[in-house]
Design a protein around this motif. Structure first.
Motif, PDB file in Angstrom:
ATOM      1  N   ILE A 183      10.781  39.843   5.570  1.00 49.40           N
ATOM      2  CA  ILE A 183      12.115  40.400   5.306  1.00 49.40           C
ATOM      3  C   ILE A 183      12.327  41.648   6.161  1.00 49.40           C
ATOM      4  O   ILE A 183      11.446  42.507   6.236  1.00 49.40           O
ATOM      5  N   TRP A 184      13.491  41.737   6.799  1.00 47.49           N
ATOM      6  CA  TRP A 184      13.967  42.963   7.434  1.00 47.49           C
ATOM      7  C   TRP A 184      15.166  43.395   6.611  1.00 47.49           C
ATOM      8  O   TRP A 184      16.121  42.641   6.434  1.00 47.49           O
ATOM      9  N   GLU A 185      15.128  44.637   6.096  1.00 47.33           N
ATOM     10  CA  GLU A 185      16.192  45.121   5.211  1.00 47.33           C
ATOM     11  C   GLU A 185      16.602  46.531   5.599  1.00 47.33           C
ATOM     12  O   GLU A 185      15.744  47.379   5.847  1.00 47.33           O
ATOM     13  N   ALA A 219      19.979  49.520   4.854  1.00 40.08           N
ATOM     14  CA  ALA A 219      21.267  49.887   4.265  1.00 40.08           C
ATOM     15  C   ALA A 219      22.364  49.713   5.311  1.00 40.08           C
ATOM     16  O   ALA A 219      22.215  50.120   6.456  1.00 40.08           O
ATOM     17  N   GLY A 220      23.439  49.070   4.928  1.00 41.35           N
ATOM     18  CA  GLY A 220      24.542  48.835   5.833  1.00 41.35           C
ATOM     19  C   GLY A 220      24.316  47.666   6.774  1.00 41.35           C
ATOM     20  O   GLY A 220      25.226  47.245   7.481  1.00 41.35           O
ATOM     21  N   VAL A 221      23.105  47.133   6.809  1.00 39.92           N
ATOM     22  CA  VAL A 221      22.766  46.019   7.690  1.00 39.92           C
ATOM     23  C   VAL A 221      22.433  44.780   6.868  1.00 39.92           C
ATOM     24  O   VAL A 221      22.606  43.658   7.317  1.00 39.92           O
ATOM     25  N   GLY A 222      21.943  44.989   5.662  1.00 44.69           N
ATOM     26  CA  GLY A 222      21.641  43.881   4.767  1.00 44.69           C
ATOM     27  C   GLY A 222      20.188  43.479   4.758  1.00 44.69           C
ATOM     28  O   GLY A 222      19.336  44.102   5.379  1.00 44.69           O
ATOM     29  N   ARG A 223      19.945  42.397   4.031  1.00 45.51           N
ATOM     30  CA  ARG A 223      18.598  41.840   3.839  1.00 45.51           C
ATOM     31  C   ARG A 223      18.537  40.509   4.582  1.00 45.51           C
ATOM     32  O   ARG A 223      19.355  39.625   4.338  1.00 45.51           O
ATOM     33  N   HIS A 224      17.544  40.376   5.451  1.00 46.77           N
ATOM     34  CA  HIS A 224      17.417  39.191   6.297  1.00 46.77           C
ATOM     35  C   HIS A 224      16.008  38.639   6.128  1.00 46.77           C
ATOM     36  O   HIS A 224      15.042  39.305   6.520  1.00 46.77           O
ATOM     37  N   GLN A 225      15.904  37.452   5.544  1.00 49.78           N
ATOM     38  CA  GLN A 225      14.591  36.892   5.225  1.00 49.78           C
ATOM     39  C   GLN A 225      14.318  35.638   6.037  1.00 49.78           C
ATOM     40  O   GLN A 225      15.171  34.751   6.150  1.00 49.78           O
ATOM     41  N   GLY A 226      13.116  35.570   6.600  1.00 50.85           N
ATOM     42  CA  GLY A 226      12.681  34.428   7.379  1.00 50.85           C
ATOM     43  C   GLY A 226      12.972  34.617   8.858  1.00 50.85           C
ATOM     44  O   GLY A 226      13.812  35.425   9.250  1.00 50.85           O
ATOM     45  N   HIS A 227      12.249  33.885   9.681  1.00 48.70           N
ATOM     46  CA  HIS A 227      12.352  34.049  11.135  1.00 48.70           C
ATOM     47  C   HIS A 227      13.755  33.775  11.658  1.00 48.70           C
ATOM     48  O   HIS A 227      14.237  34.503  12.524  1.00 48.70           O
ATOM     49  N   ASP A 228      14.437  32.746  11.161  1.00 51.76           N
ATOM     50  CA  ASP A 228      15.779  32.438  11.658  1.00 51.76           C
ATOM     51  C   ASP A 228      16.743  33.583  11.381  1.00 51.76           C
ATOM     52  O   ASP A 228      17.513  33.981  12.258  1.00 51.76           O
ATOM     53  N   PHE A 269       4.501  41.943   9.308  1.00 55.08           N
ATOM     54  CA  PHE A 269       5.430  42.553   8.357  1.00 55.08           C
ATOM     55  C   PHE A 269       5.756  41.529   7.271  1.00 55.08           C
ATOM     56  O   PHE A 269       6.171  40.407   7.573  1.00 55.08           O
ATOM     57  N   ALA A 270       5.584  41.927   6.034  1.00 57.14           N
ATOM     58  CA  ALA A 270       6.044  41.124   4.902  1.00 57.14           C
ATOM     59  C   ALA A 270       7.451  41.586   4.505  1.00 57.14           C
ATOM     60  O   ALA A 270       8.310  40.776   4.167  1.00 57.14           O
ATOM     61  N   HIS A 271       7.672  42.898   4.555  1.00 59.65           N
ATOM     62  CA  HIS A 271       8.975  43.468   4.188  1.00 59.65           C
ATOM     63  C   HIS A 271       9.124  44.814   4.885  1.00 59.65           C
ATOM     64  O   HIS A 271       8.388  45.755   4.588  1.00 59.65           O
TER      65      HIS A 271
END
Length: 150
Positions: free
Chosen positions: A48-50, A52-61, A131-133
């Motif tokens: 997960i890449w998270e 503020a203002g950008v959101g939460r993005h999970q998974g390679h795609d 990175f896990a999160h």
């Protein structure tokens, strides 16, 4: 101290150094035009890449698409991370970093200063830290000319 304890301590030190290198590779890839293909290699498959203002993005795609959007918005960046506090527990770890960097936004060719705190979770997969999160917590965003005090 017995040999087993010494081996455990050395393993923790090696893991901390590997995590520092992971973060350095992350910064280098960001500064290589936020390369979407390369960035996903640093994340666990369900990572997960998270922000503020950008959101939460999970998974390679999802992370790849996020970094494609960064390419569209950012023409220059210099990621400078410092003051890591890394705690390792087996094949899991956490890290806190501080970040400051100059950026140029494509829209208007605007120079900016950005500052953030990273709060990361890591996982060791097949002997390699990923990175896990990754959480990017914005602390400052300011036009270069005016600085952050105004």
């Amino acid at each position: 101290m017995n040999l087993s304890d010494l081996e455990k301590r050395i393993t923790v030190l090696e893991d901390i150094e590997a995590i520092k290198k992971l973060k350095a590779r992350y910064c280098a890839i960001c500064d290589e035009d936020h390369n979407p293909a390369k960035i996903t290699t640093l994340f666990a498959p369900d990572g997960i890449w998270e922000g503020a203002g950008v959101g939460r993005h999970q998974g390679h795609d999802a992370i790849r698409k996020l970094f494609q959007s960064f390419q569209e918005r950012i023409s220059f960046s210099q990621h400078n991370v410092m003051n890591p506090i890394i705690d390792v527990s087996g094949d899991r770890a956490t890290g806190v970093w501080y970040f400051i960097g100059p950026f140029t936004m494509r829209n208007g060719n605007r120079p900016m200063w950005l500052g953030a705190r990273y709060e990361d979770d890591y996982v060791k997969l097949n002997g390699e830290w990923k990175f896990a999160h990754l959480r990017a917590i914005g602390r400052m965003s300011a036009p270069y000319e005016k600085g952050w005090a105004k």
